[in-house]
Design a protein around this motif. Sequence first.
Motif: not given
Length: 427
Positions: A14-19
């Motif tokens: 999720t953090l990678v996708l948001v970034a």
Amino acid sequence: MRRRLLVLVAATTTLVLVAFLVPLALLVRGVAADRAVQAATVEAQSLTSLVATTDRALLALAVEQVDATSRFDVTVFLPDGDPLGAPAERSPLVELAERGTSASTDASGGREIVFAVDGPAGSVGVIRTFVPDDELSRGVGRAWLLLAGLGVALLLVSLVVADRLARRLVRSATELAAVSHRLGRGELDARADPTAPGELGVVAGALNGLARRITDLLREERETIADLSHRVRTPLTTLRMEADAVPDADQSERLVAGVDAVNRAVTEVIQQARSRGPDGVASDAADVVRERVAFWAVLAEDTDRALTVAVAPGPLPVALSRSDLEACVDALLGNVFAHTPNGTPFAVRLRPRPEGGARLVIADQGPGLPEGHTTGMLRRGVSGSGSSGLGLDIVRRTAERSGGGLRLERSPGGGLTVVVDLGARPA
């Protein structure tokens, strides 16, 4: 473990996708706005030559045609007349363009763009186009939905992959634990899967090596005990024949009983070596202690030792086989005769324990133990009196195997008191 891995992968993904997706979404919105502004600018600039060269009637016709076919509101302001095309007020930006400056700015409901045009006889005309918010964000919503769908799909794919990996890790760890429990229960043929992922495979290989080593050691122990038993039985048979030949009937009976006790102990050792699992046997401590005390009472009388016996009425069941308990009592009484001088009185007491089982106390009035030796004597091979030091260790291990224990105390009048707690067989 599986749930934690899934949560970790979900959070990381999720953090990678948001970034990744948030900047991409902002870039898509900016590109869409720039594209709309560029299209409006091109359409407006197409009227520049007409404003500079065409009379008002033809210009009005051209502006109305462009405004009718365009997605944007196009208006032409001339210095000497009403605006042509889409109705629009003369905004401050238009007034700025009339002074020869082209510009654009955000306005209520969209973006306003103006171009200053040199007209006939040096006059200045202004071309105004208005790009509404719908055109500035055309296609952005669909692009964002595609990006969101892509993010959800990537998240689901990562969770599926993580779940498969977590299942394999958890299954391998569970199987490894199951194999260790089986080995603990004595199933020495249990083996772990060395092809487990990562370090679990290394642990599985080490556990298999340990199981093989334990199997080899037990096999060697059984072979050694079996060989020793065969070596001991021959002299025991000879001793029994000689004991039978003793003229004194009482002495012959005592010798035969002693040889038979040794023979039973050897047989018990062989049986234990062949079967390492819990046997679940029990014996009556009161009956065993009475019998062994009666056996040693003859020797006590011969060595002028006063013997006090206080055995509670039975049965007192304890979690030991009869032969183990006999060996335990014989080791304790043998120590009294071996390490105290003739004439030393001693006492044997047996009483039930409140939590079940029995407590055996053997106290003598001998010299006792040197200061600081009450703990060291319980270590295997430690004696301090010239013996092998195995007697008390055998008693300790036997008591602990039943769920009890052993402790050494000083007798009130000097000497040594041995307290043996024998556990009861579980229901």
